[in-house]
Design an enzyme around this catalytic site. Structure first.
Site: not given
Ligand SMILES: CN(C)C(=N)NCCC[C@H](N)C(=O)O
Length: 257
Positions: A67, A163, A248
């Site tokens: 990702e 993130h 991810c």
């Protein structure tokens, strides 16, 4: 959601050396991680997804977190330039795979930095976390690239988690869910829904009202099931030791047709 195609990349033998920033490093069992990755892929396939593999990036410990090196929106694939220089080699080979799937290719250029894990979308609304991996120059570049596709980009400070999508993701109806201790400002999203566990903040939309979530968030999955959502769980404990989550491990390719 018609097209169900997901891009994945198998774990590197160096996985155990992956980056950790906000949590303490604990030993990763790479053999178990490979089995868990296969379980994740199998779960996608069981849910009617076709899975394609990016060329392996065996020299990149974090390469399995596909990702992060690429973001796709409509017919555009944007190769990222990670704020972690160690992860920049992961874009290799992705342009060819995505061109073969009909995508146009663009890239975040210096001085911009960005990881795909910082990009949350719901339709044409795009929120980008600005923090350790993504800077404002990267956000400005993405905003220009996506404006021609009708998408609106909003920068969101992200200081408490690796993130943006470590902290929040969106349900099929657009409700943003998150784990409040790591969300800078939950009021960014009207109707924000707090989850009781950190991995409970992470959902992959499988289509209709079905979600893929970590097995490490039983209370959260219960809450979402009570809202009428159908939750499929996978054990990704070895990846969670590297500050990763269900989002991810794949890039969902919904367009071009
Ligand atoms: C939404 N998340 C969390 C991601 N998209 N990526 C996780 C990457 C983890 C890796 N060890 C790193 O530190 O880069």
């Amino acid at each position: 959601m018609d097209r169900r195609l997901a891009l994945v990349r198998r774990p590197s033998p160096l996985l155990a050396d992956g980056l950790v920033t906000h949590i303490e490093r604990t030993p990763v069992d790479v053999d178990l991680a490979v089995r868990q990755w296969q379980g994740y892929v199998d779960a996608l396939v069981d849910q009617g997804w076709q899975v394609i593999e990016a060329p392996p990036a065996d020299a990149c410990p974090d390469g399995v977190f596909i990702e992060d090196p690429v973001f796709v929106h409509r017919d555009l694939a944007v190769l990222m330039r990670s704020g972690a220089p160690e992860r920049r080699g992961e874009t290799e080979g992705l342009a060819d795979v995505l061109t073969a799937q009909g995508y146009r290719i663009a890239a975040i250029e210096e001085p911009g930095t960005m990881d795909g894990g910082d990009i949350l979308t719901h339709g044409d609304q795009v929120w980008v976390g600005v923090g350790g991996r993504t800077n404002q120059a990267g956000v400005d570049q993405l905003a220009v690239l996506l404006s021609e596709l009708g998408a609106t980009v909003t920068a969101v400070p992200t200081t408490k988690a690796l993130h943006l999508k470590s902290a929040v993701t969106a349900l099929p109806d657009g409700t943003v869910i998150g784990y409040e201790p790591v969300v800078d400002d939950p009021t960014t999203w009207p109707g924000f829904l707090a989850m009781p566990e950190e991995p409970g903040a992470h959902v992959v939309l499988l289509g209709d009202d079905r979600l893929l979530m970590s097995a490490a968030a039983p209370e959260s999955t219960g809450l979402l099931a009570a809202r009428g959502l159908d939750v499929v769980t996978v054990d990704i404990s070895e990846f969670e030791k590297l500050e990763a989550c269900v989002t991810c491990l794949s890039v969902r390719l919904r367009g071009p047709a």
